[in-house]
Design an enzyme around this catalytic site. Structure first.
Site, PDB file in Angstrom:
ATOM      1  N   CYS A   1       0.894   0.817 -14.349  1.00  0.00           N
ATOM      2  CA  CYS A   1       1.398  -0.533 -14.547  1.00  0.00           C
ATOM      3  C   CYS A   1       1.631  -1.167 -13.186  1.00  0.00           C
ATOM      4  O   CYS A   1       1.494  -0.520 -12.140  1.00  0.00           O
ATOM      5  CB  CYS A   1       2.696  -0.526 -15.359  1.00  0.00           C
TER       6      CYS A   1
ATOM      7  N   LYS B   1       1.723   7.119 -13.190  1.00  0.00           N
ATOM      8  CA  LYS B   1       2.583   8.185 -13.710  1.00  0.00           C
ATOM      9  C   LYS B   1       1.718   9.302 -14.274  1.00  0.00           C
ATOM     10  O   LYS B   1       0.841   9.058 -15.106  1.00  0.00           O
ATOM     11  CB  LYS B   1       3.491   7.627 -14.809  1.00  0.00           C
TER      12      LYS B   1
ATOM     13  N   TYR C   1       9.754   8.690 -11.673  1.00  0.00           N
ATOM     14  CA  TYR C   1       9.557   7.598 -12.627  1.00  0.00           C
ATOM     15  C   TYR C   1      10.814   7.412 -13.478  1.00  0.00           C
ATOM     16  O   TYR C   1      10.831   6.612 -14.404  1.00  0.00           O
ATOM     17  CB  TYR C   1       8.349   7.885 -13.526  1.00  0.00           C
TER      18      TYR C   1
ATOM     19  N   HIS D   1      11.842   9.326 -15.705  1.00  0.00           N
ATOM     20  CA  HIS D   1      11.556   9.758 -17.077  1.00  0.00           C
ATOM     21  C   HIS D   1      11.722  11.265 -17.227  1.00  0.00           C
ATOM     22  O   HIS D   1      10.979  11.912 -17.955  1.00  0.00           O
ATOM     23  CB  HIS D   1      10.133   9.344 -17.474  1.00  0.00           C
TER      24      HIS D   1
ATOM     25  N   SER E   1       3.934   6.332 -22.186  1.00  0.00           N
ATOM     26  CA  SER E   1       3.983   5.806 -20.818  1.00  0.00           C
ATOM     27  C   SER E   1       5.420   5.495 -20.430  1.00  0.00           C
ATOM     28  O   SER E   1       5.834   5.718 -19.294  1.00  0.00           O
ATOM     29  CB  SER E   1       3.124   4.543 -20.705  1.00  0.00           C
ATOM     30  N   HIS E   2       6.183   4.983 -21.384  1.00  0.00           N
ATOM     31  CA  HIS E   2       7.601   4.674 -21.198  1.00  0.00           C
ATOM     32  C   HIS E   2       8.328   5.188 -22.436  1.00  0.00           C
ATOM     33  O   HIS E   2       8.016   4.772 -23.557  1.00  0.00           O
ATOM     34  CB  HIS E   2       7.798   3.176 -20.995  1.00  0.00           C
TER      35      HIS E   2
END
EC number: 4.1.2.10
Length: 563
Positions: free
Chosen positions: A355, A388, A484, A486, A523-524
């Site tokens: 992104c 990512k 990230y 995450h 991705s998120h």
């Protein structure tokens, strides 16, 4: 009727039906102010009773904890204990501009962004506010990669999963307006071969798409805390500034969680117990959940004994298999100013997710945004291209920095790129970023008319000029790695938990948060964790209902025998 005319009519009908299905599945929220109706049942922990009893005690009012609490409160008394503050204490968390601002604020022990540095030497953050990380993140919303469900060790009801996503989306998820830099990014992704073009979609699919956002089109943030408003206010109580120190256990019948000990901001201890058939549910996140289990005596026996923590149950994998998705990136400084934008366009491939967003310059570094405080700062507007690594396969562990104080963040190590497959995926991802930079869409943002990745004013470490030099790209990946944010794992299903998220070997204790799986779900990930809280809540309600019916049937049978 001619065949061509009939075909045209059928095509129109097909598109119309697809539109209806799409609209029904993706019923999204409408722009509004952040809804704080839940303040009527939210209290500072200093105002809570010193000893109370509830059907469910949820440790952590974050991304999964809030929807879980709202769901269980439909039928049962629920207490949520959140260590952080109410979002109203920090209004900057409620705006799109506040994402960077809150990363810039010094951590005073109370701010909504708690800073920590992993043993890898990488700056990182975690949420310390009602709503958890969902109220400090970049607002990107997506549903999970459907392939993860079959590999999860959980027997998912996929109809319920989809209904649960909709329950979240119609309250806090928005279709973003068009943004100039995001339009450029989308064109560049497609030009670089990230196909197909999915238009607007919340689904995780290979290709390029515009995804959902928890920022509405006025820039107001919406987050997990607002899902509390969907609960039964008569059954729901939220305590903030409540630091849970230990889980309380009894041994009859069998090892059972019976409550928690927590302290308020004055240091006064409180106890919250669960009633018959109730449960303690830990939703304190990837860092907080394994930390609390270890402090409560649930973990590797030899490790706990070495810290003089009484062992309640030997569980060798608590705090193990801790993963963090590495973020590698390129920053460009265009010759002319660009408007700041939030992330709404995603480029999805099998091995990496990408992104970009644009930002105003800043003089104070946002903590964790760049790999270290020594990274150069932008003196003009800039664009950030991030890649990512999916998964990842590399993992580390969590250990206690203090054997008695839950307020002391634990040690964490993620071992970025220790698995060479992750490194290979980073190389592929950054080469794709090189292809993006080489597109016609990004030529206007060069300061010199040079071929390929050259000609940009680069902030920080530049990409290798030779796209075929894998060794140079591997060096780039290792030297430019950041988090990230995450991170996940530490209390995995199949290692610590069963397929219903119960801690194996202990009655009335579950874990529902990002610590439960060894891979990033999309991705998120916030969409998945918001769904997870609601989903497990419904499953618990179904279990209780089935149990009550079974008891009722038994009583009826006994009564018929007497008669």
């Amino acid at each position: 009727m001619e065949k061509s005319t009939m075909s045209a009519i059928l095509l129109v009908l097909y598109i119309f039906v697809l539109h209806l299905q799409y609209s029904e599945v993706h019923s999204l929220a409408t722009t509004s102010d952040h809804d704080f109706s839940y303040l009527s049942f939210a209290y500072d922990a200093t105002d809570l009773e010193l000893e109370g009893s509830y059907d469910y005690v949820i440790v952590g009012g974050g991304t999964s904890g809030c929807p879980l609490a709202a769901t269980l409160s439909e039928k049962y008394k629920v207490l949520v204990l959140e260590r952080g503050s109410l979002p109203t204490a920090y209004p900057n968390v409620l705006t799109a501009d506040g994402f960077v601002y809150n990363l810039q604020q010094e951590d005073d022990g109370k701010t909504p962004v708690e800073r920590f540095v992993s043993e890898d030497g990488i700056d990182n953050v975690r949420g310390r506010v009602l709503g958890g990380t969902s109220i400090i993140n970049a607002g990107v919303y997506a549903r999970a990669n459907t392939s993860i469900y079959s590999a999860s060790g959980v027997d998912w009801d996929m109809d319920l999963v989809n209904q649960t996503y909709e329950w979240v989306e119609d309250t806090i998820v928005y279709k973003p307006n068009s943004q100039s830099w995001q339009s450029v990014t989308k064109t560049a992704f497609l030009e670089a071969g990230v196909h197909p073009n999915h238009g607007f979609s919340l689904d995780h699919e290979e290709g390029t798409r515009i995804t959902g956002s928890t920022f509405d089109n006025k820039g107001t943030r919406h987050a997990a805390d607002e899902l509390l408003n969907k609960g039964n206010s008569n059954n729901l109580r939220v305590g903030v500034h409540a630091s849970v120190e230990k889980i309380i256990f009894s041994n009859a019948p069998g090892l059972t969680a019976t409550g928690v000990i927590y302290r308020d901001s004055n240091g006064t201890p409180h106890q919250a117990f669960v009633r018959s058939k109730g449960e303690v549910i830990v939703s304190a996140g990837t860092i907080g959940t394994p930390q609390l289990l270890l402090l409560s005596g649930v973990g590797p026996e030899s490790y706990l004994s070495s810290l003089n923590i009484p062992v309640v149950l030997s569980h060798p994998y608590v705090g193990q298999f801790l993963h963090d998705n590495p973020r590698n990136f390129i920053n460009i400084l265009p010759p002319n100013p660009i408007e700041p934008t939030i992330v709404t366009v995603l480029g999805i491939s099998n091995d990496f997710y990408q992104c970009s967003f644009s930002s105003l310059p800043f003089t104070t570094p946002p903590f964790g945004f760049f790999p270290s405080a020594s990274y150069p700062l932008p003196n003009s507007t800039f664009a950030h291209f991030a890649s990512k690594v999916a998964g990842p396969l590399s993992y580390g562990s969590l250990t206690l920095k203090s054997s008695s104080n839950v307020r002391v963040s634990p040690n964490v190590k993620f071992n970025y790129y220790s698995n060479l497959t992750d490194l290979s995926h980073c190389v592929s991802g950054m080469k794709k970023i090189g292809e993006l930079l080489s597109t016609d869409a990004l030529k206007p943002y060069k300061v010199e008319d040079l071929p390929g990745v050259e000609g940009f004013n680069i902030l920080g470490i530049p990409l290798p000029k030779d796209q075929t030099d894998d060794a140079a790209f591997e060096t780039f990946c290792r030297e430019s790695v950041a988090s990230y944010w995450h991170y996940h794992g530490g209390c995995l299903v199949g290692k610590v938990l069963d397929g219903d998220f119960r801690v194996t070997g202990i009655n009335a204790l579950r874990v529902v948060d990002g610590s439960t799986f060894p891979y990033t779900p999309a991705s998120h990930p916030q969409g998945f964790y918001l769904m997870l809280g609601r989903y497990v809540g419904i499953k618990i309600l179904q279990e209780r209902s089935a149990s009550d019916l079974k008891i009722l049937d038994s009583l009826k049978s006994a009564a018929s025998l007497v008669l």
